[in-house]
Design a protein around this motif. Structure first.
Motif, PDB file in Angstrom:
ATOM      1  N   ILE A 125     -18.591  -8.255  31.920  1.00  0.00           N
ATOM      2  CA  ILE A 125     -19.085  -9.086  30.822  1.00  0.00           C
ATOM      3  C   ILE A 125     -19.180 -10.557  31.243  1.00  0.00           C
ATOM      4  O   ILE A 125     -20.132 -11.260  30.913  1.00  0.00           O
ATOM      5  N   LEU A 131     -25.691 -11.144  31.208  1.00  0.00           N
ATOM      6  CA  LEU A 131     -24.660 -11.598  30.289  1.00  0.00           C
ATOM      7  C   LEU A 131     -24.230 -13.025  30.590  1.00  0.00           C
ATOM      8  O   LEU A 131     -23.751 -13.734  29.701  1.00  0.00           O
ATOM      9  N   ASN A 145     -22.120  -9.824  19.692  1.00  0.00           N
ATOM     10  CA  ASN A 145     -21.511  -8.911  20.657  1.00  0.00           C
ATOM     11  C   ASN A 145     -19.994  -8.858  20.514  1.00  0.00           C
ATOM     12  O   ASN A 145     -19.377  -7.806  20.726  1.00  0.00           O
ATOM     13  N   VAL A 269     -31.875  -3.351  32.164  1.00  0.00           N
ATOM     14  CA  VAL A 269     -30.488  -2.927  32.388  1.00  0.00           C
ATOM     15  C   VAL A 269     -30.114  -3.058  33.855  1.00  0.00           C
ATOM     16  O   VAL A 269     -29.042  -3.585  34.202  1.00  0.00           O
ATOM     17  N   SER A 272     -29.946  -6.877  34.669  1.00  0.00           N
ATOM     18  CA  SER A 272     -28.952  -7.632  33.906  1.00  0.00           C
ATOM     19  C   SER A 272     -27.528  -7.325  34.339  1.00  0.00           C
ATOM     20  O   SER A 272     -26.630  -8.153  34.155  1.00  0.00           O
ATOM     21  N   HIS A 319     -32.073  -9.214  25.528  1.00  0.00           N
ATOM     22  CA  HIS A 319     -30.687  -9.181  25.073  1.00  0.00           C
ATOM     23  C   HIS A 319     -30.413  -8.145  23.987  1.00  0.00           C
ATOM     24  O   HIS A 319     -29.248  -7.904  23.659  1.00  0.00           O
ATOM     25  N   TYR A 322     -28.122  -5.442  25.143  1.00  0.00           N
ATOM     26  CA  TYR A 322     -26.734  -5.836  25.398  1.00  0.00           C
ATOM     27  C   TYR A 322     -25.812  -5.431  24.253  1.00  0.00           C
ATOM     28  O   TYR A 322     -24.587  -5.385  24.442  1.00  0.00           O
ATOM     29  N   TYR A 323     -26.376  -5.122  23.085  1.00  0.00           N
ATOM     30  CA  TYR A 323     -25.540  -4.701  21.957  1.00  0.00           C
ATOM     31  C   TYR A 323     -24.820  -3.385  22.260  1.00  0.00           C
ATOM     32  O   TYR A 323     -23.865  -3.032  21.562  1.00  0.00           O
ATOM     33  N   TYR A 325     -23.552  -2.856  25.372  1.00  0.00           N
ATOM     34  CA  TYR A 325     -22.746  -3.059  26.581  1.00  0.00           C
ATOM     35  C   TYR A 325     -21.245  -3.002  26.322  1.00  0.00           C
ATOM     36  O   TYR A 325     -20.467  -2.794  27.247  1.00  0.00           O
TER      37      TYR A 325
END
Length: 513
Positions: A125, A131, A145, A269, A272, A319, A322-323, A325
């Protein structure tokens, strides 16, 4: 399983690493200018609260902004009131939320897997490339997040420990998430829980999670009052704009040009997660083992809810995925605990550093294909990448290659060192460089415009950070006599008689006759 007294690292080096990771979102926090469109829109809307003297409703450039709920605006307003209207203060709420997200992830992964896994989850993270951007951006996403992670982790602890306090914590986190960005704060945890229970036939457990009277009342007590107040003030148009246009309509059609095909998030993905993408590749090779582990199945389904949901959404932004992750990092951390092919896990790091070294040449090649205004913006681009950038990325490339071939450095330690090298490269070098190239002319023009008479107008551009930096009301409309206009060089000819008072790399601040 780690007991509560054993959550924190025992070794001094592990304690130091955890402290560095928790503080990592503050690295370079106030260095780059605010980025348009997103950072500019959030901070300009908060600025407008001060200008209007209204801290209940959000407006942007004079128009109601129904995009997002209120919580991030309140936190930004509090931050700049305490620390001044600089980049550090605007981004401080996101950095604090990110630090809490990293710490919560460490604590949860340590509790349910082990200390080493907790450090790896926190590392991903704090230092993954995508991120590294979102954890220090003055937007609502870092805060969201945090709430999604807290909701997902509290839900698992409720299931594992049968302690109803965790269920209240999960619904409180979802309420705060709803105040941060709306229904997605319910959809992601709810979808993950539904699919996990469905995969095990645990329907009673899902109903116990989804329909608890006390936690739902807590949710409503926290989330509902602002929406009720806004509906009373703005009328039914607020509810229609927020729920129908800015939530449901995003799934039907691309908004603001943010579209993409069904495979949009596959490269997102992979890129990132750099330099930790190898952990994802390792997980793909062990999907059966991941599925058989109930915790990792939960993390995988959590990620897939976000991945699939936004893959089929009309509006796509990097992004959004990313929710998921918060769940994905559990799978990645477990892969690091059982490393298989060392080269697969470690090879993405030198690839990333090689890409960073090639970035100036890539941008220079792309510049020739851009519109004239954007070519002007990239004037002097090679000079933006100074000696420190080349030295850091070059040394990081050599070290990552050494970690790959020197087997006396164990895989976990090499993974952590690669992460720290990559995180610094992004936060201390690449992001500030891109910010200076892209946003410095707007910031400089706005600071000059702060003391000029006349109304401030944006013409043919969408750069709301101009209002943040100017500290004055800005409108987006056709210019009138006496206005001070920010535009691009290509549009200046459409403003007869306009007198430029400032020019910088394609942006022009001009006085209308």
């Amino acid at each position: 399983m780690t007991d509560r007294m054993g959550l924190w690292p025992v070794r001094w080096d592990a304690r130091l690493l955890l402290a560095v990771l928790v503080l990592f979102p503050f690295l370079g926090l106030g260095t780059p200018p605010l980025f348009d469109l997103d950072e500019g829109a959030f901070t300009a809307s908060t600025t407008e609260m001060f200008l209007r003297g209204d801290f209940l409703s959000s407006y942007l450039l004079g128009e109601p902004r129904y995009d997002k709920p209120i919580l991030i605006y309140w936190l930004q307003a509090a931050s700049v009131t305490l620390f001044g209207h600089g980049e550090f203060a605007w981004r401080l709420p996101s950095a604090l939320a990110s630090s809490a997200w990293i710490l919560a992830t460490y604590a949860f992964a340590t509790r349910v897997i082990g200390r080493s896994a907790g450090l790896t989850a926190a590392l991903v993270i704090a230092t993954a490339a995508g991120l590294a951007v979102i954890t220090r951006a003055a937007t609502a996403d870092a805060l969201l997040n945090l709430w999604l992670a807290c909701a997902g982790y509290a839900t698992w602890l409720w299931m594992r420990e049968d302690d109803r306090r965790w269920l209240y914590a999960a619904w409180l986190a979802m309420a705060l998430g709803f105040l941060t960005k709306g229904p997605v704060a319910l959809v992601i945890p709810g979808g993950a829980m539904f699919l996990w229970c469905a995969s095990l036939g645990e329907w009673r457990r899902f109903l116990a999670w989804a329909l608890p009277l006390g936690p739902i009342l807590l949710f409503l007590a926290v989330a509902a009052p602002w929406f009720i107040a806004q509906t009373f003030i703005e009328g039914p148009g607020f509810l229609a704009g927020f729920f129908l246009k800015h939530n449901l309509s995003r799934f039907d059609t691309p908004m603001e040009g943010h579209g993409g095909n069904y495979f949009y998030y596959v490269p997102v993905v992979l890129v990132s997660l750099l330099p930790h993408t190898g952990l994802l590749l390792a997980a793909l090779g062990r999907l059966r083992a991941v599925w058989q582990d109930t915790l990792l199945r939960y993390g995988l389904l959590w990620f897939l809810v976000a991945f699939v949901l936004f893959s089929f959404s009309g509006t796509k932004l990097p992004h959004y995925v990313y929710y998921g992750y918060g769940g994905l990092v559990l799978v990645l951390a477990a892969m690091a605990e059982r490393p298989g092919r060392r080269w697969l896990i470690l090879i993405p790091a030198p690839l990333m550093f090689g890409l960073l070294l090639a970035m100036p040449a890539i941008l220079a090649a792309v510049a020739g294909k851009l519109k004239p205004d954007d070519r002007l913006l990239l004037t002097g681009l090679p000079d933006a990448f100074g000696a420190a950038y080349w030295l850091w990325c070059g040394a990081a490339l050599l070290l990552s290659l050494a970690f790959l071939v020197l087997r006396r450095i164990d895989t976990t330690r090499a993974l952590r060192l690669n992460g720290l090298l990559a995180g610094v490269a992004m936060a201390a070098f690449l992001i500030p460089i891109v910010g200076q190239v892209q946003q410095a002319p707007i910031r400089n023009a706005a600071r000059l415009a702060h003391d000029y008479p006349g109304e401030l107008v944006l013409y043919g551009i969408d750069t709301p950070s101009f209002q943040t930096y100017a500290g004055r009301a800005v409108r987006k409309r056709a210019p009138h006599s006496g206005d001070l206009v920010l535009t691009r060089e290509s549009r200046l000819a459409k403003l007869p008689g306009a007198e430029p008072v400032y020019r910088e790399r394609g942006y022009v601040l001009a006085r209308m006759p």
